[in-house]
Every structure is written in structure tokens, then in C-alpha cells.
Enzyme design. Structure first.
Site, PDB file in Angstrom:
ATOM      1  N   ARG A 235      -9.236   8.132  -0.935  1.00 53.17           N
ATOM      2  CA  ARG A 235     -10.202   8.532   0.100  1.00 53.17           C
ATOM      3  C   ARG A 235     -11.049   9.683  -0.389  1.00 53.17           C
ATOM      4  NH1 ARG A 235      -8.718   6.349   5.527  1.00 53.17           N
ATOM      5  NH2 ARG A 235     -10.512   7.535   6.239  1.00 53.17           N
TER       6      ARG A 235
ATOM      7  N   GLU B 275      -8.611   0.428  -2.985  1.00 48.27           N
ATOM      8  CA  GLU B 275      -9.469   0.436  -1.787  1.00 48.27           C
ATOM      9  C   GLU B 275     -10.434   1.597  -1.923  1.00 48.27           C
ATOM     10  OE1 GLU B 275      -6.019  -1.241   1.224  1.00 48.27           O
ATOM     11  OE2 GLU B 275      -6.888   0.734   1.560  1.00 48.27           O
TER      12      GLU B 275
ATOM     13  N   HIS C  54       1.019   6.198   1.783  1.00 54.29           N
ATOM     14  CA  HIS C  54       1.727   7.148   2.639  1.00 54.29           C
ATOM     15  C   HIS C  54       2.918   7.807   1.962  1.00 54.29           C
ATOM     16  CE1 HIS C  54      -1.179   6.601   5.625  1.00 54.29           C
ATOM     17  NE2 HIS C  54      -0.987   5.299   5.655  1.00 54.29           N
TER      18      HIS C  54
ATOM     19  N   HIS D  10      -3.546  -4.796   7.735  1.00 54.86           N
ATOM     20  CA  HIS D  10      -3.658  -3.652   8.640  1.00 54.86           C
ATOM     21  C   HIS D  10      -2.753  -3.841   9.854  1.00 54.86           C
ATOM     22  CE1 HIS D  10      -5.572   0.191   9.462  1.00 54.86           C
ATOM     23  NE2 HIS D  10      -5.234  -0.073  10.706  1.00 54.86           N
TER      24      HIS D  10
ATOM     25  N   GLU E  30     -10.928  -9.525   2.744  1.00 58.71           N
ATOM     26  CA  GLU E  30      -9.668  -9.190   3.418  1.00 58.71           C
ATOM     27  C   GLU E  30      -9.996  -9.036   4.895  1.00 58.71           C
ATOM     28  OE1 GLU E  30      -7.102  -6.287   1.600  1.00 58.71           O
ATOM     29  OE2 GLU E  30      -6.201  -5.762   3.532  1.00 58.71           O
TER      30      GLU E  30
ATOM     31  N   THR F 211      -8.132   3.216   8.496  1.00 58.02           N
ATOM     32  CA  THR F 211      -9.331   2.380   8.474  1.00 58.02           C
ATOM     33  C   THR F 211      -9.357   1.573   9.761  1.00 58.02           C
ATOM     34  OG1 THR F 211      -8.957   2.301   6.114  1.00 58.02           O
ATOM     35  CG2 THR F 211     -10.649   0.845   6.974  1.00 58.02           C
TER      36      THR F 211
ATOM     37  N   ARG G 225      -6.783  12.685   0.932  1.00 53.86           N
ATOM     38  CA  ARG G 225      -5.674  13.098   1.799  1.00 53.86           C
ATOM     39  C   ARG G 225      -4.333  12.510   1.360  1.00 53.86           C
ATOM     40  NH1 ARG G 225      -7.206   9.811   7.280  1.00 53.86           N
ATOM     41  NH2 ARG G 225      -9.184  10.852   6.934  1.00 53.86           N
TER      42      ARG G 225
ATOM     43  N   HIS H 257      -5.578   3.574  -1.673  1.00 52.26           N
ATOM     44  CA  HIS H 257      -6.904   3.942  -1.150  1.00 52.26           C
ATOM     45  C   HIS H 257      -7.191   5.382  -1.575  1.00 52.26           C
ATOM     46  CE1 HIS H 257      -9.602   4.219   2.731  1.00 52.26           C
ATOM     47  NE2 HIS H 257     -10.258   4.509   1.633  1.00 52.26           N
TER      48      HIS H 257
ATOM     49  N   ASN I 157       0.854  -1.184   0.000  1.00 51.65           N
ATOM     50  CA  ASN I 157       0.000   0.000   0.000  1.00 51.65           C
ATOM     51  C   ASN I 157       0.901   1.249   0.000  1.00 51.65           C
ATOM     52  OD1 ASN I 157      -1.474   2.216   0.996  1.00 51.65           O
ATOM     53  ND2 ASN I 157      -3.080   0.834   1.686  1.00 51.65           N
TER      54      ASN I 157
HETATM   55  N1  PXP Z   1      -5.728  -3.326   3.799  1.00 54.77           N
HETATM   56  C1  PXP Z   1      -6.708  -2.407   3.844  1.00 54.77           C
HETATM   57  C2  PXP Z   1      -8.054  -2.774   3.295  1.00 54.77           C
HETATM   58  C3  PXP Z   1      -6.474  -1.117   4.377  1.00 54.77           C
HETATM   59  O1  PXP Z   1      -7.463  -0.213   4.411  1.00 54.77           O
HETATM   60  C4  PXP Z   1      -5.185  -0.810   4.841  1.00 54.77           C
HETATM   61  C5  PXP Z   1      -4.905   0.547   5.408  1.00 54.77           C
HETATM   62  O2  PXP Z   1      -5.103   1.506   4.455  1.00 54.77           O
HETATM   63  C6  PXP Z   1      -4.189  -1.796   4.743  1.00 54.77           C
HETATM   64  C7  PXP Z   1      -4.496  -3.051   4.247  1.00 54.77           C
HETATM   65  C8  PXP Z   1      -2.774  -1.533   5.144  1.00 54.77           C
HETATM   66  O3  PXP Z   1      -2.674  -1.232   6.497  1.00 54.77           O
HETATM   67  P1  PXP Z   1      -1.327  -0.660   7.061  1.00 54.77           P
HETATM   68  O4  PXP Z   1      -1.091   0.651   6.386  1.00 54.77           O
HETATM   69  O5  PXP Z   1      -1.578  -0.552   8.525  1.00 54.77           O
HETATM   70  O6  PXP Z   1      -0.259  -1.669   6.712  1.00 54.77           O
END
Ligand code: PXP
Length: 246
Positions: free
Chosen positions: A48, A73, A13, A197, A154, A104, A52, A46, A10
Site C-alpha cells: 500500500r 496487489e 496481515h 475478499h 478478480e 479494499t 501499513r 498488497h 494474502n
Molecule cells: N483480493 C484482493 C484484490 C484484495 O485486495 C484482498 C484484500 O486485500 C483480498 C483478495 C483478500 O481479502 P481478505 O483479506 O478479505 O481475504
């Protein structure tokens, strides 16, 4: 040896840092290219409602820059549905979204939202997009996923990650059991389980060892580690830990 476990990275960030200064750097597309070059299996982003981190134009740029499957996402809204239908990502993972939350924080209440999810899931499926629901690992949510006919769920590993960080071994064990049991039940019902997550180098292996789980999506920790070691090294290390656990 268990079947291999895919790693979706992901890259949200990277865009968070870019947006902090309003320019183009660091570019999440460059992150996607690095993930592709070091054996990541997919890119997760994602979009959003408040934009952001990832922005609309990033999606097409990511899709053009790499051949890796894009897992979008998205909140279950008409706006996000039309964006998904326009971009046709490989997969769309429906997530809960509240403006005021930092991330999330829990799974989607698919059971409570069943009727409003039906048309969204159907339209995504008709467009050939692999639909996933980001849910807590419990029977009520999984039953709804089965009724909605999604190919993927997931499981939210946030509670597991919190228990691990607290050093609460009892809660870690019960969270792992819940995720493992629901993964087995998902497969029995023809659904492919993924998880994500809050996963880190320290806590990833017990989740990666659950045999039915086919994919992990990991973001915040990898991008944080990349500040110190580079994204390439961070992804390679996570990949290695996941493989070792299978
Ligand atoms: N999976 C989903 C569906 C998420 O919403 C997120 C967070 O955006 C993640 C995985 C990844 O989580 P993390 O950034 O805590 O590794």
C-alpha cells in the site's frame, strides 16, 4: 469434477501484526514458506501507498524464500508501477486504494479510469507480468477489462460476504448469480476469472463451486484463524473446503 481451484494466500496481515511493534516478528516471509509447504498455490501481497503492512523489502524476500508465484496487489500509480517493473512478480492485480479505508472496500472503477489504466496495463504486460483487475462483477467493468486486454480479472466478493454474514439468503443468491454470470462471460472473452475478499470457511464453498473461477485470494480470515489453530491448519482446512466444492 471441475478443474482444480488455486488458493492464493494474502499474507499482508502477518505484516500488520509485525508493524504494530516495529520489529521483525512475525515475519510474513515465514508465513509464505508455510503456505508453500502446505499446498497453497500462490502468495498475494498488497504494497500500500502508506506501507501499513507489506514493505518494499518484503517483496524481494518473499520472492527469494519461495517458488510460489507472487501476486502483487497495487494501486494504479507511477510509484507502484516502477516497483512492479523492478520486482517482476508473476502477477499484478490492480486495486483501488484510498488511504482512509481499512481494506479494499470495493472494486476498481476500471470503466471510469480506462484512459489512465491503458499505459499501466501495457507496461506491466510488456514486462511479462500477468495483469489482473480487481473489479465488481458487472458488465460495465468486465467490458473495460476486455477492452484493456487483461488476461485476468478478480471479482470482488465483499458484497457477497456481507450478505452471507447478514444471513440474507436473497442477496446471497443474487450476488452469487452476478459473480457466476460474469465469470462465464469472462471466460467466453478469453479472460480467467479469480475472486476474493471477505471469504471464510463458512462462505467459501458457493464461490468455489463456480466452475469458471480458477483462483481465490484469501487473507484476513486465514491469518485470523491462524492465531487459534496455526497457519498450516488454517490453509489446509481452506484448501480442503475449496476442493470439496469442486
Ligand atoms: N483480493 C484482493 C484484490 C484484495 O485486495 C484482498 C484484500 O486485500 C483480498 C483478495 C483478500 O481479502 P481478505 O483479506 O478479505 O481475504
Amino acid at each position: 469434477m471441475l478443474p482444480p481451484l488455486r488458493l492464493g494466500v494474502n499474507i499482508d496481515h502477518v505484516a500488520t501484526i509485525r508493524n504494530a511493534r516495529g520489529g521483525d516478528h512475525p515475519d510474513p516471509v515465514r508465513a509464505a514458506e508455510i503456505v508453500a509447504s502446505v499446498g497453497g498455490d500462490g502468495i498475494t501481497a498488497h504494497l500500500r501507498e502508506d506501507r501499513r503492512h507489506i514493505r518494499d523489502e518484503d517483496l524481494a524476500r518473499i520472492q527469494t524464500a519461495t517458488d510460489l508465484p507472487l501476486n502483487l496487489e497495487m494501486a494504479a500509480t507511477e510509484e507502484m508501477l516502477s516497483i512492479a517493473l523492478r520486482h517482476k512478480p508473476h502477477a499484478a492485480c490492480i486495486v483501488p486504494e484510498k488511504r482512509e479505508e481499512r481494506t479494499t472496500e470495493g472494486g476498481l472503477d476500471a470503466a471510469g479510469l480506462h484512459n489512465s489504466l491503458v499505459p499501466i496495463v501495457d507496461r506491466l504486460k510488456q514486462a511479462g507480468i500477468r495483469v489482473s483487475l480487481f473489479i465488481e462483477a458487472n458488465e460495465r467493468q468486465l467490458d473495460t477489462a476486455i477492452r484493456l486486454g487483461v488476461p485476468v480479472v478478480e471479482f470482488h466478493t465483499g458484497e457477497y460476504a456481507h450478505a452471507f454474514a447478514d444471513g440474507d439468503n436473497g442477496r446471497v443468491a443474487s450476488e452469487l448469480k452476478r459473480i457466476a454470470d460474469m465469470s462465464a462471460l469472462a471466460v467466453k472473452n478469453g479472460i480467467e476469472p479469480h475472486a476474493g475478499h471477505g471469504l471464510t470457511f463458512e462462505n467459501v464453498q458457493p464461490i468455489a463451486a463456480i466452475p469458471q473461477i480458477a483462483e481465490l485470494n484469501i487473507g484476513h480470515y486465514l491469518i485470523g484463524e491462524a492465531v487459534f489453530t496455526g497457519l498450516e491448519a488454517a490453509v489446509k482446512k481452506m484448501r480442503g473446503l475449496m476442493d470439496e466444492a469442486r
